[in-house]
Design an enzyme around this catalytic site. Structure first.
Site, short mmCIF file in Angstrom:
data_model
loop_
_atom_site.label_atom_id
_atom_site.label_comp_id
_atom_site.label_asym_id
_atom_site.label_seq_id
_atom_site.Cartn_x
_atom_site.Cartn_y
_atom_site.Cartn_z
N GLU A 140 0.82 -1.21 0.00
CA GLU A 140 0.00 0.00 0.00
C GLU A 140 0.86 1.27 0.00
O GLU A 140 0.51 2.27 -0.62
CB GLU A 140 -0.92 0.02 1.22
CG GLU A 140 -1.88 -1.16 1.29
CD GLU A 140 -1.36 -2.32 2.10
OE1 GLU A 140 -2.15 -2.93 2.85
OE2 GLU A 140 -0.14 -2.62 1.99
N CYS A 162 -2.69 -3.72 7.21
CA CYS A 162 -2.34 -3.86 8.62
C CYS A 162 -2.72 -2.59 9.39
O CYS A 162 -2.77 -1.49 8.84
CB CYS A 162 -0.86 -4.15 8.78
SG CYS A 162 0.23 -2.78 8.30
N ALA A 198 11.22 -37.07 -6.73
CA ALA A 198 11.53 -37.46 -8.11
C ALA A 198 11.51 -38.97 -8.13
O ALA A 198 12.28 -39.63 -7.42
CB ALA A 198 12.89 -36.93 -8.53
N TRP A 250 20.43 -39.01 -12.69
CA TRP A 250 19.28 -38.14 -12.40
C TRP A 250 18.02 -38.88 -12.78
O TRP A 250 17.91 -39.34 -13.91
CB TRP A 250 19.37 -36.83 -13.20
CG TRP A 250 20.53 -35.98 -12.83
CD1 TRP A 250 21.69 -35.83 -13.50
CD2 TRP A 250 20.61 -35.10 -11.70
NE1 TRP A 250 22.51 -34.94 -12.88
CE2 TRP A 250 21.85 -34.47 -11.75
CE3 TRP A 250 19.77 -34.80 -10.64
CZ2 TRP A 250 22.28 -33.56 -10.79
CZ3 TRP A 250 20.18 -33.89 -9.69
CH2 TRP A 250 21.41 -33.28 -9.77
N ARG A 283 12.85 -24.49 -4.35
CA ARG A 283 13.83 -24.17 -3.31
C ARG A 283 13.92 -22.67 -3.08
O ARG A 283 14.09 -22.20 -1.95
CB ARG A 283 15.21 -24.71 -3.68
CG ARG A 283 15.34 -26.21 -3.62
CD ARG A 283 16.75 -26.63 -4.01
NE ARG A 283 16.90 -28.09 -4.03
CZ ARG A 283 18.00 -28.72 -4.40
NH1 ARG A 283 19.06 -28.01 -4.80
NH2 ARG A 283 18.05 -30.04 -4.38
N ASP A 330 24.02 -38.89 -1.19
CA ASP A 330 24.08 -37.87 -2.23
C ASP A 330 25.08 -36.75 -1.98
O ASP A 330 25.48 -36.05 -2.92
CB ASP A 330 22.69 -37.25 -2.43
CG ASP A 330 21.65 -38.25 -2.91
OD1 ASP A 330 22.05 -39.36 -3.29
OD2 ASP A 330 20.46 -37.91 -2.90
N LEU A 390 22.04 -28.69 -1.92
CA LEU A 390 20.71 -28.10 -1.71
C LEU A 390 20.71 -26.59 -1.94
O LEU A 390 19.95 -25.85 -1.32
CB LEU A 390 20.20 -28.41 -0.29
CG LEU A 390 20.05 -29.90 0.06
CD1 LEU A 390 19.49 -30.07 1.45
CD2 LEU A 390 19.19 -30.63 -0.96
N ARG A 401 20.10 -23.23 -8.17
CA ARG A 401 20.83 -23.02 -9.41
C ARG A 401 19.84 -22.64 -10.51
O ARG A 401 19.26 -23.50 -11.17
CB ARG A 401 21.61 -24.28 -9.78
CG ARG A 401 22.60 -24.70 -8.71
CD ARG A 401 23.47 -25.88 -9.11
NE ARG A 401 22.72 -27.13 -9.22
CZ ARG A 401 22.44 -27.92 -8.19
NH1 ARG A 401 22.77 -27.57 -6.97
NH2 ARG A 401 21.80 -29.05 -8.40
N SER A 426 7.46 -40.65 7.51
CA SER A 426 7.22 -40.15 8.87
C SER A 426 6.29 -38.94 8.87
O SER A 426 5.35 -38.86 9.67
CB SER A 426 8.55 -39.77 9.53
OG SER A 426 9.37 -40.90 9.70
#
Length: 374
Positions: free
Chosen positions: A49, A72, A151, A167, A181, A197, A201, A204, A304
């Site tokens: 705003e 707000c 994947a 991959w 991400r 792996d 993380l 890119r 989980s």
């Protein structure tokens, strides 16, 4: 309607940049002409705003303000937007969705109406709530919105028998993964994914950047801080400390201190070594103002969170390959004895990414949990 659509488009440009605040866009219209527009760009920056009204200047007097979320009305890192709106001389405010934050929650609307400003609500409300599904969930539960990214092969495997997963998905799917991400606060993986792996993380896209804060579940805490410091995930955790979640029995003061020397934050959790308390994990992450969490493996982590009922959204990238029964499955045992008791995905959409299928869905109740009609 078209002005609110524009406000939503303005807000969308800053997806992933405003946390823990919502994305908000605003447009000022006078006699059918847009005289000001803006969006909230990052936490601590002026709200949408403010940008829109500053651009409109004197033209804001008697104009209509379109805003995607209720303005707000309290002092936070910035002054109340309701004061700015009233002082600008706006005659009408059109709001897509009411703010669920108890500090606002219709109080902003009330202040505007007390100042004799007309207020209309509910314009493209569903779109606005969908856009800010992370914010709405976090405000209402004080826990992060959990997204599971998987994947998988056609036969539901996330890796070969020896843990190789590079991959499974194609280049287009990986671009979407990096976009995901770039839009969340944190990424979480399990110990097996870390060891198999050694992932960075990071994000890119046009360039390589650190990306969101990184979390690893290591129940036994049986990896030393020194070993972690040599892994990619640690090297890409400079601006925010790497978080390790472990069972409380393994989080002695001496061990915590050793990890702190490497700027690694330990969060002890109750439960068992095999089944940590997922609700407690999310509660403690929420206390850190973490509003969103991206699960990137492995099967134990997905299982989980799913069994505990804490996955909100799925992004599944399926590749046209077959790995076989000795491959690592995307999920472990769910104790499903009939199709009627299976877990449900709702509001499912699909898209093709070259030869991959991208499935997006929301966690629904198990069929057996749904109330039968009277």
């Amino acid at each position: 309607m078209k002005y609110m659509k524009l406000a939503l488009e303005l807000a969308e440009k800053f997806r992933g940049k405003t946390s823990p605040n919502p994305m908000v866009g605003a447009v000022v219209v006078k006699i059918g002409e847009i005289v000001g527009s803006g969006a909230h760009q990052c936490a601590g920056a002026p709200h949408a705003e403010v940008f829109a009204l500053d651009e409109a200047g004197e033209k804001a007097k008697g104009a209509t303000l379109y805003v995607t979320l209720e303005p707000c009305c309290h002092h936070g890192k910035t002054p109340p937007c309701t004061d700015k709106i009233i002082n600008a001389g706006i005659s009408k405010v059109v709001i897509a969705a009411k703010d669920p934050n108890p500090l606002v929650a219709c109080k902003g609307i009330q202040q505007l109406r007390v100042a004799d400003i007309k207020v209309e609500t509910g314009i493209l409300e569903a779109d606005a709530k969908k856009q800010n599904e992370i914010f709405f969930h976090y405000i209402q539960t004080k826990k992060p919105f959990v997204i599971a990214k998987m994947a998988i092969s056609l036969d539901g495997k996330i890796a070969t028998s020896n843990g190789n997963a590079k991959w499974i998905s194609n280049a287009e799917s990986r671009i979407v993964t990096h976009e995901l991400r770039d839009q969340v606060d944190t990424i979480l993986i399990g110990k097996n994914t870390l060891i198999n792996d050694d992932p960075s993380l990071n994000v890119r896209l046009d360039s390589i950047k650190e990306g969101p804060q990184k979390i690893i579940i290591i129940p036994k805490l049986d990896i030393t801080a020194e070993k972690l410091s040599k892994m990619k995930i640690y090297k890409w955790s400079k601006s925010k400390p790497l978080i390790i979640i472990c069972h409380e029995s393994n989080a002695t003061n001496d061990i915590i201190a050793k990890f702190q020397n490497y700027n690694i934050h330990i969060i002890p959790i109750s439960g068992t070594l095999e089944n940590l308390n997922i609700d407690e994990i999310l509660t403690k992450l929420g206390q850190l103002e973490i509003t969103s969490l991206l699960l990137e493996g492995g099967g134990g982590v997905y299982t989980s969170f799913l069994k505990a009922g804490f996955i909100n959204k799925f992004h599944i990238f399926q590749a046209p390959i077959l790995i076989g029964n000795d491959g690592i499955p995307m999920l472990k045992n769910l104790s499903i004895n009939s199709i009627d008791s299976a877990y449900n995905l709702e509001n499912v959409t699909t898209e093709k990414l070259d030869n991959n299928l991208h499935v997006i869905g929301y966690f629904g109740k198990r069929k057996e949990d749904k109330c039968l009609p009277e």
